[in-house]
Design an enzyme around this catalytic site. Structure first.
Site, PDB file in Angstrom:
ATOM      1  N   HIS A 106       0.806  -1.214   0.000  1.00 56.70           N
ATOM      2  CA  HIS A 106       0.000   0.000   0.000  1.00 56.70           C
ATOM      3  C   HIS A 106       0.840   1.265   0.000  1.00 56.70           C
ATOM      4  O   HIS A 106       0.310   2.370   0.093  1.00 56.70           O
ATOM      5  CB  HIS A 106      -0.959   0.004   1.199  1.00 56.70           C
ATOM      6  CG  HIS A 106      -1.964  -1.109   1.136  1.00 56.70           C
ATOM      7  ND1 HIS A 106      -2.576  -1.622   2.251  1.00 56.70           N
ATOM      8  CD2 HIS A 106      -2.422  -1.837   0.087  1.00 56.70           C
ATOM      9  CE1 HIS A 106      -3.380  -2.608   1.894  1.00 56.70           C
ATOM     10  NE2 HIS A 106      -3.307  -2.764   0.573  1.00 56.70           N
ATOM     11  N   LYS A 151      21.341  -2.867   7.111  1.00 52.97           N
ATOM     12  CA  LYS A 151      21.428  -1.566   7.775  1.00 52.97           C
ATOM     13  C   LYS A 151      20.060  -0.902   7.649  1.00 52.97           C
ATOM     14  O   LYS A 151      19.821  -0.079   6.767  1.00 52.97           O
ATOM     15  CB  LYS A 151      22.538  -0.724   7.127  1.00 52.97           C
ATOM     16  CG  LYS A 151      23.033   0.387   8.011  1.00 52.97           C
ATOM     17  CD  LYS A 151      24.372   0.914   7.537  1.00 52.97           C
ATOM     18  CE  LYS A 151      24.746   2.206   8.229  1.00 52.97           C
ATOM     19  NZ  LYS A 151      24.896   2.112   9.676  1.00 52.97           N
TER      20      LYS A 151
HETATM   21  N1  PMP Z   1      28.142  -1.682  13.199  1.00 49.48           N
HETATM   22  C1  PMP Z   1      27.016  -0.948  13.259  1.00 49.48           C
HETATM   23  C2  PMP Z   1      25.849  -1.475  13.981  1.00 49.48           C
HETATM   24  C3  PMP Z   1      26.973   0.309  12.627  1.00 49.48           C
HETATM   25  O1  PMP Z   1      25.864   1.036  12.667  1.00 49.48           O
HETATM   26  C4  PMP Z   1      28.125   0.787  11.961  1.00 49.48           C
HETATM   27  C5  PMP Z   1      28.191   2.158  11.351  1.00 49.48           C
HETATM   28  N2  PMP Z   1      27.130   2.581  10.684  1.00 49.48           N
HETATM   29  C6  PMP Z   1      29.264  -0.024  11.926  1.00 49.48           C
HETATM   30  C7  PMP Z   1      29.236  -1.246  12.557  1.00 49.48           C
HETATM   31  C8  PMP Z   1      30.493   0.420  11.180  1.00 49.48           C
HETATM   32  O2  PMP Z   1      30.260   0.330   9.813  1.00 49.48           O
HETATM   33  P1  PMP Z   1      30.977   1.292   8.767  1.00 49.48           P
HETATM   34  O3  PMP Z   1      32.442   1.096   8.955  1.00 49.48           O
HETATM   35  O4  PMP Z   1      30.501   0.833   7.464  1.00 49.48           O
HETATM   36  O5  PMP Z   1      30.562   2.676   9.103  1.00 49.48           O
END
Ligand code: PMP
Length: 285
Positions: A106, A151
Site C-alpha cells: 500500500h 542496515k
Molecule cells: N556496526 C554498526 C551497527 C553500525 O551502525 C556501523 C556504522 N554505521 C558499523 C558497525 C560500522 O560500519 P561502517 O564502517 O561501514 O561505518
C-alpha cells in the site's frame, strides 16, 4: 548556511526537506540507510557503501528506483551544492507513504534521501588516550530474526544498548549475540590484537559488515599483520593486548578499558596506532 537536501531527484532547503507522516520509514522503520564520509571532496568507498545499501534493500524486498551510478552522481551533486569537502553523507531509502497497516504494497514510491552535513567528530583526546567501554545486557538482534547485516531504519536494538552504555558513562557499548559471543558496538565494529595477530568477529556472529572494518582488514593484510575472523568471547577481550573500534564516523579509535579491565597496559597499543596512521593516509592522501 542552510544545507540543501536531495529527495527523489530534487534539492530542498533543509527546512523544507520533509517526508509524509504516513511514510513507513517513520511508522515502522521500514527502510534502509548508509552513513558515508567524504574526505577532501572525495567520497570514501562509495562503491562499498552503495553495494551494502543495495544488499540491505534487496533483503527487505525494497526496490531502489535509481541506478547506483545515478545515486552516486546525486551524492556528488549534493556535496557540491553544499560546498562540503570533508563531511558526512546520510543516504536513506524509505518504503514511502502508505496506509496505517504494515502491508508495504500500500506504499507509494520509496523516498530516496541524501543528506550531507558537517561531521561531528569525537574529541582528539579519545584517539590519544583511548575509550572505556562496557558490555551491555542488550544482545544484538538474532540473525535469524533480523540480520544485523541489514542496515535498516530500525536501530532500536543499538539505541537500547547505547542508552545502557551512556548511563554507565561510556559513549560506546559492546553487544554480545544470543550465544554470548562478541559481536560489535552500537555503531562500530570491534577488533582485538593478541600476540601480534588481529582478531575480529566473523560476519556470521551477527554484525554489520562495516566498510571501515573491510578497509582495516585490507590495511592489516598489506602491512603483513596476520588477521583472523573468529568467534570471540568477553574473555578474549579481557586478555587482549590491544583493542580498537572501526566505523565511518569514528574511523579507527583505541579502546583501553572494557568492563573495568584495562586492555593490555591500559594505553593505545602499537598495532592500533599503526593502523590509525595507515587509515589516516588511506583517507587523506
Ligand atoms: N556496526 C554498526 C551497527 C553500525 O551502525 C556501523 C556504522 N554505521 C558499523 C558497525 C560500522 O560500519 P561502517 O564502517 O561501514 O561505518
Amino acid at each position: 548556511m542552510s544545507f540543501k537536501v536531495w529527495i527523489n531527484g530534487k534539492l530542498f532547503d533543509k527546512a523544507n526537506a520533509t517526508v509524509s507522516v504516513y511514510d513507513h520509514g517513520l511508522l515502522y522503520g521500514d527502510g534502509v540507510f548508509e552513513g558515508i564520509r567524504s574526505y577532501g571532496g572525495r567520497v570514501f568507498r562509495m562503491k562499498e557503501h552503495l553495494d551494502r545499501l543495495w544488499y540491505s534493500a534487496k533483503a527487505i524486498l525494497l526496490e531502489i528506483p535509481y541506478g547506483k551510478e545515478e545515486l552516486a552522481a546525486s551524492i556528488e551533486e549534493t556535496l557540491k551544492v553544499n560546498g562540503i569537502e570533508d563531511g558526512y553523507i546520510r543516504v536513506v531509502v524509505t518504503r514511502g507513504a502508505g496506509s496505517l497497516g504494515l502491508d508495504p504494497n500500500h506504499c507509494s514510491d520509496p523516498m530516496v534521501i541524501v543528506i550531507t552535513d558537517a561531521i561531528s567528530l569525537y574529541p582528539d583526546k579519545l584517539y590519544e588516550e583511548g575509550l572505556e567501554i562496557i558490555t551491555v545486557s542488550t544482545i544484538r538482534n538474532h540473525p535469524a530474526a533480523l540480520s544485523p547485516r541489514i542496515k535498516s531504519l530500525n536501530y532500536l536494538n543499538n539505541i537500547l544498548a547505547k542508552i545502557e552504555g551512556l548511563k554507565a558513562g561510556c559513549i560506546e557499548a559492546l553487544m554480545l549475540n544470543h550465544k554470548g559471543e562478541v559481536t560489535e558496538c552500537t555503531g562500530d565494529n570491534i577488533f582485538l590484537v593478541r600476540d601480534g595477530r588481529l582478531l575480529t568477529p566473523p560476519v556470521d556472529a551477527g554484525i554489520l559488515e562495516g566498510v571501515t572494518r573491510g578497509a582495516v582488514l585490507e590495511l592489516a593484510e598489506a602491512a603483513g599483520i596476520p588477521v583472523r575472523e573468529v568467534p570471540l568471547t568477553r574473555h578474549d577481550v579481557y586478555i587482549a593486548d590491544e583493542c580498537f573500534l572501526t566505523g565511518t564516523a569514528a574511523e579507527v579509535i583505541p579502546v583501553v578499558k572494557v568492563d573495568s579491565r584495562p586492555i593490555g597496559d591500559g594505553l593505545p597499543g602499537p598495532i592500533t596506532r599503526d593502523l590509525i596512521e595507515r587509515f589516516h593516509k588511506l583517507t587523506r592522501e
